[in-house]
Design an enzyme around this catalytic site. Structure first.
Site, PDB file in Angstrom:
ATOM      1  N   TRP A  21      -0.156  14.585   4.738  1.00 43.41           N
ATOM      2  CA  TRP A  21      -0.016  14.381   3.299  1.00 43.41           C
ATOM      3  C   TRP A  21      -1.160  13.529   2.761  1.00 43.41           C
ATOM      4  CZ3 TRP A  21       1.983   9.404   1.303  1.00 43.41           C
ATOM      5  CH2 TRP A  21       1.878   9.339  -0.097  1.00 43.41           C
ATOM      6  N   TYR A  54       2.438  19.625  -0.117  1.00 46.60           N
ATOM      7  CA  TYR A  54       1.291  18.730  -0.004  1.00 46.60           C
ATOM      8  C   TYR A  54       0.026  19.420  -0.511  1.00 46.60           C
ATOM      9  CZ  TYR A  54       4.212  15.920   3.187  1.00 46.60           C
ATOM     10  OH  TYR A  54       5.204  15.162   3.760  1.00 46.60           O
ATOM     11  N   SER A 151      15.125  15.709   5.514  1.00 47.35           N
ATOM     12  CA  SER A 151      14.340  14.541   5.136  1.00 47.35           C
ATOM     13  C   SER A 151      14.983  13.876   3.930  1.00 47.35           C
ATOM     14  CB  SER A 151      12.899  14.947   4.807  1.00 47.35           C
ATOM     15  OG  SER A 151      12.146  13.825   4.402  1.00 47.35           O
ATOM     16  N   PRO A 206       5.636   4.552   8.275  1.00 42.36           N
ATOM     17  CA  PRO A 206       5.971   3.393   9.107  1.00 42.36           C
ATOM     18  C   PRO A 206       5.097   2.178   8.826  1.00 42.36           C
ATOM     19  CG  PRO A 206       4.732   4.993  10.375  1.00 42.36           C
ATOM     20  CD  PRO A 206       5.052   5.652   9.065  1.00 42.36           C
ATOM     21  N   LEU A 207       3.993   2.395   8.105  1.00 41.85           N
ATOM     22  CA  LEU A 207       3.111   1.279   7.744  1.00 41.85           C
ATOM     23  C   LEU A 207       3.273   0.873   6.284  1.00 41.85           C
ATOM     24  CD1 LEU A 207      -0.119   2.363   9.660  1.00 41.85           C
ATOM     25  CD2 LEU A 207       1.634   0.732  10.359  1.00 41.85           C
ATOM     26  N   ALA A 208       4.373   1.340   5.652  1.00 42.81           N
ATOM     27  CA  ALA A 208       4.673   0.972   4.259  1.00 42.81           C
ATOM     28  C   ALA A 208       3.479   1.227   3.346  1.00 42.81           C
ATOM     29  CB  ALA A 208       5.124  -0.483   4.173  1.00 42.81           C
ATOM     30  N   LYS A 215      -4.421  -4.848   5.064  1.00 39.58           N
ATOM     31  CA  LYS A 215      -5.658  -4.661   4.289  1.00 39.58           C
ATOM     32  C   LYS A 215      -5.528  -5.116   2.844  1.00 39.58           C
ATOM     33  CE  LYS A 215      -4.788   0.254   3.260  1.00 39.58           C
ATOM     34  NZ  LYS A 215      -5.297   1.620   3.481  1.00 39.58           N
TER      35      LYS A 215
END
Length: 338
Positions: A21, A54, A151, A206-208, A215
């Protein structure tokens, strides 16, 4: 790369999956996609996740071209159906018409005769669930998908769908919710229901949205070219996470990551992979190096003390309310993003 069975099925998937995506958008293009797919394959990733919506269907085409020539039997290709994939009244949802037409279009774009996992991108309240599950059964029985999944369905919706799947003798094996140390919405209801039903978690973001990589620093200075500055993936999609309190707490985890020889991204991925019921974390990337680095998290095992430190640091700013299921990020209910 580590591998696990998805739910109680026989399908084995990589603990880190590549999702396109983020990778395939107008600002990056297909060369980036090809480079990221090569990096994923080199890292041992065999599971690839996309959706018909997407990039207005272009992402499936791009992924198909990037995987051309790779041994098909060695891959697990996952795509999704629900979102508008055309201008017509029936070009969305989970009706029999849309599902039957969408699977053929997705297969054509991906350049394959089947997908390994075909997922309902959202729940469709306007279509009888019986019709939806019967249409999925048609897809499975025709050999166009080996397994089905959902989902961002609620626990109650998953239970109803699983009951019908059992009656129809089709394998409903996965749930794909948003899940991270900052978005813990599935923990209260969805994950326990899925564990009871033998359904595995194939989690996204998973990394929001990149916040857990560290960063984004407090003070509103975002890295040039990051998602927060992109016209395609603007800061509104990051919702309530771009707040100084959240960012300070994420930055406070850097000594934990450094002490383990990990990046913050690897620490966040290892955290989510350690959660009950989670089989795979789907990662995106704007550069192949991100895939290479993040894939290393599959081999990391966190001890209880480290998990407790992460939980304590982020719990005050984490979202946990199960009523938030199917909202793509804080402040953004746009289902098209996941």
């Amino acid at each position: 790369m580590d591998f696990r069975h998805l739910g109680r099925s026989g399908l084995i998937v990589s603990r880190i999956a590549y999702g396109n995506w983020l990778t395939h958008d107008a600002s990056r293009g297909e060369e980036t996609e090809r480079a990221c797919v090569r990096a994923a394959l080199d890292a041992g990733i065999t599971t690839f996740d996309t959706a018909d919506v997407y990039a207005d269907t272009r992402a499936e085409e791009s992924l198909g071209r990037a995987l051309k020539g790779v041994r098909r039997e060695g891959l697990e290709i996952c795509t999704k159906v629900f979102a508008p994939a055309g201008p017509g009244r029936n070009d969305l949802g989970l009706s029999r018409k849309h599902i039957r037409e969408s699977i053929d279009n997705s297969l054509r774009r991906l350049g394959t005769d089947h997908v390994d996992l075909y997922q309902a991108h959202r729940f469709d309240p306007s279509t009888p669930l019986e019709e939806t599950m019967e249409a999925f059964a048609d897809v499975v029985h025709a050999g166009k998908a080996h397994y089905i999944g959902v989902s961002e369905w609620t626990a109650e919706q998953i239970r109803r769908g699983a009951a019908l799947a059992r009656e129809l003798r089709i394998p409903l094996i996965s749930s794909q919710p948003q899940y991270s140390a900052l978005w813990r919405v599935p923990e209260a209801e969805v994950i326990p229901a899925c564990q009871e039903l033998g359904i595995g978690q194939l989690v996204w973001s998973p990394l929001a949205q990149g916040v857990l990589t560290g960063k984004y620093e407090p003070g509103g200075r975002w890295p040039e070219g990051s998602r927060a500055t992109s016209e395609n993936d603007g800061s509104e999609l990051l919702g309530g996470w771009l707040k100084d309190d959240v960012l300070r707490r994420v930055a406070g985890l850097r000594p934990v990551a450094d002490g383990l020889g990990l990046t913050l991204a690897q620490l966040a991925l290892a955290w989510v992979l350690a959660r009950p019921g989670v089989v795979t974390a789907v990662i995106g990337a704007s550069r192949p190096e991100q895939i290479t680095d993040n894939a290393k998290a599959a081999d990391v095992t966190l001890d209880e003390e480290t998990v407790a430190r992460i939980d304590a640091a982020l719990a005050p700013v984490a979202t946990t309310d199960p009523a938030e299921t199917a909202k793509s990020s804080p402040g953004s209910p746009d289902w098209r993003l996941a």
